[in-house]
Design a protein around this motif. Sequence first.
Motif, PDB file in Angstrom:
ATOM      1  N   ARG A 175       0.850  -1.173   0.000  1.00 32.46           N
ATOM      2  CA  ARG A 175       0.000   0.000   0.000  1.00 32.46           C
ATOM      3  C   ARG A 175       0.896   1.236   0.000  1.00 32.46           C
ATOM      4  O   ARG A 175       1.932   1.263   0.679  1.00 32.46           O
ATOM      5  CB  ARG A 175      -0.886   0.025   1.243  1.00 32.46           C
TER       6      ARG A 175
ATOM      7  N   GLU B 255      -6.260  -8.022   2.998  1.00 31.23           N
ATOM      8  CA  GLU B 255      -5.887  -6.853   2.201  1.00 31.23           C
ATOM      9  C   GLU B 255      -6.846  -6.749   1.028  1.00 31.23           C
ATOM     10  O   GLU B 255      -6.764  -7.527   0.069  1.00 31.23           O
ATOM     11  CB  GLU B 255      -4.455  -6.988   1.701  1.00 31.23           C
ATOM     12  N   GLN B 256      -7.773  -5.810   1.085  1.00 29.67           N
ATOM     13  CA  GLN B 256      -8.749  -5.665   0.012  1.00 29.67           C
ATOM     14  C   GLN B 256      -8.057  -5.275  -1.290  1.00 29.67           C
ATOM     15  O   GLN B 256      -7.188  -4.427  -1.313  1.00 29.67           O
ATOM     16  CB  GLN B 256      -9.776  -4.597   0.378  1.00 29.67           C
TER      17      GLN B 256
ATOM     18  N   ASP C 193      -7.027   1.092   3.501  1.00 27.71           N
ATOM     19  CA  ASP C 193      -7.830   0.670   2.353  1.00 27.71           C
ATOM     20  C   ASP C 193      -8.061   1.785   1.343  1.00 27.71           C
ATOM     21  O   ASP C 193      -8.450   1.515   0.199  1.00 27.71           O
ATOM     22  CB  ASP C 193      -9.177   0.132   2.827  1.00 27.71           C
TER      23      ASP C 193
END
Length: 455
Positions: free
Chosen positions: A117, A361-362, A129
Amino acid sequence: MNAPTTDQLPVVVIGAGPIGLAAAAHLVERGLDPLVLEAGLSAGTAVRGWAHVRLFSPWAEVTDPAAEKLLAPTGWVRPDGTTYPTGGDWAEQYLQPLADVLGDKVRYGATVTGVARAGRDRIVDADRDEQPFTVHIELADGREERISARAVIDASGTWSLPSPIGADGLPALDEKAAADRISYRVPDLKDPAVRARYAGKRTAVIGSGASAFTALAYLADLAKGEAGTHAAWVLRRGIGASTFGGGEADQLPARGALGLRAKAAVEDGHASAVTGFRTQAVERDGDRLVLVAEDGRRLDPVDEVIVLTGFRPDLSFLSEVRLGLDERLQAPTALAPLIDPNVHSCGTVYPHGVGELSHPEQGVYLVGMKSYGRAPTFLAMTGYEQVRSITAALAGDQEAAERVELTLPETGVCGGAGLYDDPGAAPGSDGGGCCATPATLQIGVGAPAATSGGC
């Protein structure tokens, strides 16, 4: 200039193999922007590594519907759906044309070295997110780049990490020192140099799956014309009723026929089976090698060793994203029980899509062979359905994502299971799945069968 929002970023697909390119085709169909990153210099690099091996599935089952739609305007016509392509056929006649249609949406010579990320390692929760992904790549000339992505679909497969000889999952003692005499791939005996390596030699073939069957069949054919050629087939368990697969009852006829060829290699004396042999060490005996088992048994010296004990996923570049993986199979936790060879020796795959392939983890998905972790058997059709479901979810079409529709032949692990302490135990002794009467499962209709397993 304002930075693009996450929704405007591409979906990065890792790997330009059959499942990765199918993912790109489905993304295009959904109006999303894919970027396929391929470490090799052409489409299907891993598939080309076994170009000489024929698939078990016919052409009708190894092309993706969305990909065919993308190819149609170019005049591409799928080869006869009833015929069986080799890996080379698959790459040249389907994968490369598909990659060519995708054009600059496919980048070659781009090795993914990390996914994270933006601005957050795996520890940080704050606004996680909402951040795009940063994909780290190394190019063929050594330069590095960072690519921002809205989601990441990892279809990199498992080809790059073959399992070692050691029965404990680690290299046998001095396995690495004997690397000059050990191969981890099915040999292409049509190549003169490769043929010379095995002709007139004694070769140990380690493994009990389809790849081992292929190697045994190839070496048996070689033995018919080259005196002195012999294979020592090393199995970690014994030989039972299902050792050679489903035979004529296999719903994948080509796979059943291959098992019968391997059986003939043993019965005709071109191969000898060594059962219950769990390799612990590799020793030198002059120019030859001696395999030593955990129980102290020693295999007669061999000239070459072919290790076909499966593959495993490379998870190293995903260390900074939060994956939910089964501790044994290294497959997504919701998928693992459905394909676990400790439980399912034969059977079918319960319908699965974005739900079973999601992680904490989307926006990160492992698909294709990589989604199966260390489970031994996978069908292209399964991977095509996986990416259809995932791309529907990324496009916001949750109804389509959850509507898994697929018809699969009832084929299971068939050889990946069995009782550890009883080398003679035959997996699939319950009489179900591909080891007995063939059947076809229609996915997406009714409740899952209690005996559902890997495919």
